[in-house]
Design an enzyme around this catalytic site. Sequence first.
Site, PDB file in Angstrom:
ATOM      1  N   ALA A 132       6.231  -3.889   1.302  1.00  0.00           N
ATOM      2  CA  ALA A 132       5.284  -4.726   2.038  1.00  0.00           C
ATOM      3  C   ALA A 132       5.657  -6.201   1.930  1.00  0.00           C
ATOM      4  CB  ALA A 132       3.863  -4.510   1.507  1.00  0.00           C
ATOM      5  N   VAL A 168       3.718 -10.149   1.988  1.00  0.00           N
ATOM      6  CA  VAL A 168       2.438 -10.811   1.798  1.00  0.00           C
ATOM      7  C   VAL A 168       2.496 -12.183   2.471  1.00  0.00           C
ATOM      8  CG1 VAL A 168       0.751 -11.654   0.141  1.00  0.00           C
ATOM      9  CG2 VAL A 168       2.091  -9.620  -0.390  1.00  0.00           C
ATOM     10  N   ASP A 200       1.449   1.390 -12.316  1.00  0.00           N
ATOM     11  CA  ASP A 200       2.584   0.490 -12.112  1.00  0.00           C
ATOM     12  C   ASP A 200       2.312  -0.872 -12.749  1.00  0.00           C
ATOM     13  OD1 ASP A 200       5.118  -0.191 -11.264  1.00  0.00           O
ATOM     14  OD2 ASP A 200       4.491  -0.780  -9.255  1.00  0.00           O
TER      15      ASP A 200
END
Length: 638
Positions: free
Chosen positions: A26, A28, A146
Amino acid sequence: MTQTDSPRILGGRYEVGELIGRGGMAEVHLGHDTRLGRTVAIKMLRVDLARDSSFLTRFRREAQSAAGLSHHSIVAVYDSGEETFTETGGATVDVPYIVMEYVDGQTLREILNEEGKLSPDEAARVTMGILSALEYSHDKGIVHRDIKPANVMLTKGGSVKVMDFGIARALADTGATMTSAQAVVGTARYLSPEQAQGETVDARSDLYSAGCVFFELLTGRTPFVGEPVSLVYQHITDPPKPPSFYEPSVPGSMDAVALRSLEKKRDDRYQSAADFRSDLQAARTGAPLSAPTQALLVGAGAGTGATSMMRRTPPAAEAPPPRRRDYTREIDDHDRPTRRHTGLWIVAAAVALLAILGIGYLVMNGSGNDTKTIRVPSVVQQPQASAERTLNQAGFSNVKVNLVKSSDVTKGYVASTDPSGGTETEASTQIVLNVSDGPGLVAVPNVAGKTEQEARDALKQAGFLNVSVGNSAVADTQYEKGQVTSTNPSTGTQTDPSQTVSLNLSSGKVHVPDGIVGMTAGDAQSALSDAHLRYRTQSVPVSDQSQVGKVLSASPNAGSEVDLNSTVDLRIGAYAAPTVTATVTQTPTTEPTTPTQPNSPSPTKSTPSSKPSPTSSSKPSSPSPSPSASGSGDGNAQ
């Protein structure tokens, strides 16, 4: 503004700004919530991965997992959705996005890259913040899976924020292992042994990862170093060395805490984030550690590899090789008893002398009861009343209470003692109880757009009990009447929770922008939208071409105070339709001679008149036209 200059809008309200971060799946972006007027972070799945069902599932799971988490140490998720993008070839793809709280700070990874490591006390404080977030998420049934420095942020005020629940799973999901089609999920340097082996994970897996982060904060390196495959095997089989092996300044208590968090077997590890956090607090304040951790500190029992590393007693020296017998220096047997007895008499004389000296000291100084020492009991994290009672029962009657600011200890509970727990001291010693008076400074939460009562509830939850309302309502905002527009102190300000927070409420009124008359239609419409007003246009023909496309007038007038989201009528200049003037020319004709009929009057020419008769005007083709009916048709239209 051209179309290419317009910011990309998601969900009809979120402006997408500059790229501020990029991860494996992803990106941001800095964003702006146009409805609430606040800065946000927008996380979007990479377009090239949007067609991969596994990545889509993980990304959507992140939104679902994090949406229900509301905690001061967890990055808040405000909204999520999907936006359709058109690719170069014309194909469309749905790209999911998550709108999150914008955190002004740095990740622990960035801080470690700059500073190398943290002081033991700061490392413990930051880890306690991580554990506070994990304690909350585990109570909600969510395991992060994670935990690593890149997923933990430190704000400029020092607050800890855990983010990225991208691979979080509900604990009730029995299939929550670390593999998906045998692909490792997580980061190898912070992987728990059960994750490395593809077993089902639980909250204790997060605690192992948090232990790896704590180890790195103390030493500047993770417990195990190497290639990913090598790291997996080390997590499963190799005992870690204590942090002090790499950084001698690390105290033994923190060695013990770190090593217990890194136990291979889950049952030997900390069983909850609260237990882990409690031992860290004890290590910071000098209070006794929990029994299993204390056993690591003193090296009791055989234990695991981690336990054996903590043994402080040096290994026994190897036995020297046997010396060859030297008969020339051998002592006769009949001499040995004499020397043995002589040694015993010397020891007996020394003991007697010490006894005499001790009795003399007691006689000169009275009885020995006044110098009796007592171990100070550990009362950290206990309520004040309970702590005082425990100290009195232990024999300490001189107890003083000192209020301190603490963001880690509940108000009214003991943060530390002086002397610290476990210290041997006289019963007459004054014991100082440092009792938490609550957090020193608290950030004012964002309550814009909430009703007065909703804002009061949110502020109360944050610790602000003194809330007032401003004297006058605020106009020209995006908020409905009675909603909060801002606070004083402003959102995000670190302040004492005892300070009064003033709420500024919206009047629900806005002003029609000045200067819109004379603007182009597009600029006027933008100005009205910015003022949170709607508009309705009406085209009006104008003869002056310079006024075409411009606002001729507005209703209500510019400067008028109107309701939020009300409609303003704009009259816009438009090209006038060309005027067509028709000119009719009539040619007089000579009337034909008509034979005189019997008993009929003779024909006579009509006399011209100044005005045509209605009959001749409406029927110009009649046999008797008026020779004077000439000119434009405009006049006949009266």
